[in-house]
Design an enzyme around this catalytic site. Sequence first.
Site, short mmCIF file in Angstrom:
data_model
loop_
_atom_site.label_atom_id
_atom_site.label_comp_id
_atom_site.label_asym_id
_atom_site.label_seq_id
_atom_site.Cartn_x
_atom_site.Cartn_y
_atom_site.Cartn_z
N TYR A 120 32.43 33.55 -7.43
CA TYR A 120 32.20 32.06 -6.93
C TYR A 120 34.06 31.67 -7.42
O TYR A 120 34.16 31.48 -6.27
CB TYR A 120 31.55 31.34 -7.32
CG TYR A 120 31.26 29.39 -7.06
CD1 TYR A 120 30.66 29.50 -5.56
CD2 TYR A 120 31.70 28.68 -7.85
CE1 TYR A 120 30.54 28.06 -5.45
CE2 TYR A 120 31.45 27.62 -7.36
CZ TYR A 120 30.87 27.71 -5.80
OH TYR A 120 31.19 26.15 -5.62
N GLU A 126 37.42 33.14 -8.00
CA GLU A 126 37.83 33.77 -7.54
C GLU A 126 37.26 33.74 -5.92
O GLU A 126 38.40 33.99 -4.78
CB GLU A 126 38.24 34.76 -8.40
CG GLU A 126 38.22 34.64 -9.53
CD GLU A 126 40.06 34.42 -9.88
OE1 GLU A 126 40.36 33.75 -8.93
OE2 GLU A 126 40.93 35.07 -10.46
N ARG A 178 21.37 23.28 -11.44
CA ARG A 178 22.73 22.42 -11.52
C ARG A 178 22.47 20.82 -13.10
O ARG A 178 20.93 20.92 -12.68
CB ARG A 178 23.62 21.54 -10.89
CG ARG A 178 23.91 22.24 -9.56
CD ARG A 178 24.06 21.93 -8.50
NE ARG A 178 24.75 22.42 -7.49
CZ ARG A 178 25.31 22.83 -6.24
NH1 ARG A 178 26.04 21.57 -6.41
NH2 ARG A 178 24.42 22.78 -5.08
N SER A 198 20.48 17.95 -11.11
CA SER A 198 18.98 18.30 -11.48
C SER A 198 17.88 19.08 -12.88
O SER A 198 16.61 18.58 -12.12
CB SER A 198 18.94 18.79 -10.06
OG SER A 198 19.72 20.17 -10.35
N GLY A 238 27.10 19.88 -26.05
CA GLY A 238 26.45 18.65 -25.23
C GLY A 238 28.20 17.67 -25.12
O GLY A 238 28.15 16.18 -24.33
#
Length: 319
Positions: free
Chosen positions: A151, A153, A192, A195, A213
């Site tokens: 994704y 590159e 993601r 969501s 986190g």
Amino acid sequence: MSRNYSSRKRILVTGGAGFLGSHLIDVLLGQGHELLCVDNYFTGTRDNIAHLRGHERFEFIRHDVTFPLYVEVDEIYNLACPASPVHYQHDPVQTTKTSVHGAINMLGLAKRLGARILQASTSEVYGDPAIHPQTEDYWGNVNPIGPRSCYDEGKRCAETLFFDYHRQHALEIKVMRIFNTYGPRMHPSDGRVVSNFIVQALKGEPITIYGDGQQTRSFCYVDDLVRGMVLLMESPADFTGPVNIGNPGEFTILELAEKVIAMTGSRSELIREPLPADDPKQRQPDITLARSRLGWEPSVALDQGLERTIAYFRATLDL
């Protein structure tokens, strides 16, 4: 030459049945244009464009942009590409092809038609950034051989192609680097963070935190993002970008999880998992260029956008 005979344009949106593409089409139809939506339904869905069925100025073609497309349009928004790690890592070779072959095919179409074309690029071109916040002149810190490289590159190569077509063929291009965007019509299992957290919270499932986190993200509501995209397409020809479009408000992943739990009234617990490979520790756009050249900045606060997104998932998941 472009076939635009009036203020009404015929506009092609690739990836138009996706989360961003479907919202963009709604806005452009609202402006009175004719829309040609192209999607292969790999991550886009019929549900996202079901409300447009029968619209006199909307047309759909099921097509994969890795193959040439022969249509007549005035403008092209190239949004076709899976954008979440779960989806783009499912078939990484195809992801790279979508970014690279798709860009070549859409640029070739734009060249033949004399049409302006916009590339939906990504903040992932910055990789795990060594500067913070990220400005458009930063070249990035990207692993070229990792699991996210298909994704990252692929999008970087697409930008290269856009600027080479601009220099070599005087093609009118626009390149937009999209930062984390959320809102209604997100796929509930796209992996993601927004969501994921909302769906887990609504179902009362444990909310998964990767690492400690403390990694940060900036979350832009979809309406703001689409407004920036249209402003970029309509900007003067000499402004090619790349330009960052995103919300500069920065939150830790842990802060987002706690916010979602509070807003949904969930009793979900937090569980920890190891941080995925090459996951960026910080992500925040510098939007100085968008403010100065487009007059754009986001207007929807995170709480307001989350409220709308939670309501969408409650309705669609019947929770």
